[in-house]
Write a protein that holds these residues in place. Structure first.
Motif, short mmCIF file in Angstrom:
data_model
loop_
_atom_site.label_atom_id
_atom_site.label_comp_id
_atom_site.label_asym_id
_atom_site.label_seq_id
_atom_site.Cartn_x
_atom_site.Cartn_y
_atom_site.Cartn_z
N GLU A 159 -2.94 4.82 -0.05
CA GLU A 159 -1.81 5.03 -0.97
C GLU A 159 -1.75 6.49 -1.42
O GLU A 159 -0.68 7.09 -1.49
CB GLU A 159 -1.93 4.10 -2.18
N GLU A 163 -0.36 8.73 1.35
CA GLU A 163 1.10 8.55 1.49
C GLU A 163 1.86 9.33 0.42
O GLU A 163 2.89 9.94 0.69
CB GLU A 163 1.44 7.06 1.38
N ASN A 164 1.34 9.34 -0.79
CA ASN A 164 2.06 9.96 -1.90
C ASN A 164 1.79 11.44 -2.07
O ASN A 164 2.64 12.17 -2.57
CB ASN A 164 1.75 9.22 -3.20
N ARG A 207 0.82 -1.21 0.00
CA ARG A 207 0.00 0.00 0.00
C ARG A 207 0.86 1.26 0.00
O ARG A 207 0.50 2.26 -0.60
CB ARG A 207 -0.93 0.02 1.22
N ALA A 208 1.99 1.21 0.68
CA ALA A 208 2.90 2.37 0.73
C ALA A 208 4.30 1.85 1.04
O ALA A 208 4.47 0.95 1.85
CB ALA A 208 2.44 3.34 1.82
#
Length: 161
Positions: free
Chosen positions: A104, A107-108, A56-57
């Protein structure tokens, strides 16, 4: 923290960020080897296989760990010693597909790179007692930073926004 075999991890083909550059993976692998892993990759359940986990990350972290494993090297994560071929992970289970996408994305999108000028403003890099003694990789990094500072001074640009 859970430790699982690298073979139990799946990287979805539709990652938001795409594949990281090989140089970034190698640099992170070197950092993990020297300093340990600071934050394990985040994983979720694999709806297609209960014995697998979906990333996921932490794509670059996972690839760096895979690179170390391909060299037969383990590493530290906190107080734990991680053997080659194993990966510490932070599981986030029972996520819907939408929740997994949001994790996700969060996180990005929320992450921002530590800029050179921020380092200099905080005198982070100046705390190195002797760049030469720190090794060739640190010296190369420092030389690159000095080149960018000269560029910024010449062109008057600080941010690349």
């Amino acid at each position: 923290m859970l430790t699982i075999p690298l073979t139990a991890l799946v990287i979805p083909p539709n990652r938001q960020r795409g594949a990281p550059e090989a140089e970034a993976v190698a640099a992170l692998a070197d950092s993990i080897e020297r300093h340990g892993l600071l934050h394990p990759p985040v994983v979720g359940d694999d709806p297609e296989a209960p014995d697998r986990w979906v990333l996921r990350a932490g794509h670059t972290r996972l690839l760096a760990i895979q690179l170390l494993a391909s060299q037969g090297q383990g590493f530290r994560c906190g107080d734990a010693t991680i053997l080659a071929g194993q990966c510490p992970v932070l599981p986030m289970t029972d996520l819907s597909p939408l929740q997994a996408f949001e994790v996700e994305l969060e996180e990005n999108v929320r992450r921002s790179a530590l800029g050179i000028l921020s380092c200099l403003a905080n005198k982070t890099l100046h705390q190195l007692p002797n760049v030469e003694a720190a090794g060739p990789k640190v010296k190369k990094l420092w030389d690159g930073i000095k080149e960018r500072i000269v560029f910024y001074d010449h062109f008057g640009s600080i941010d690349s926004k």
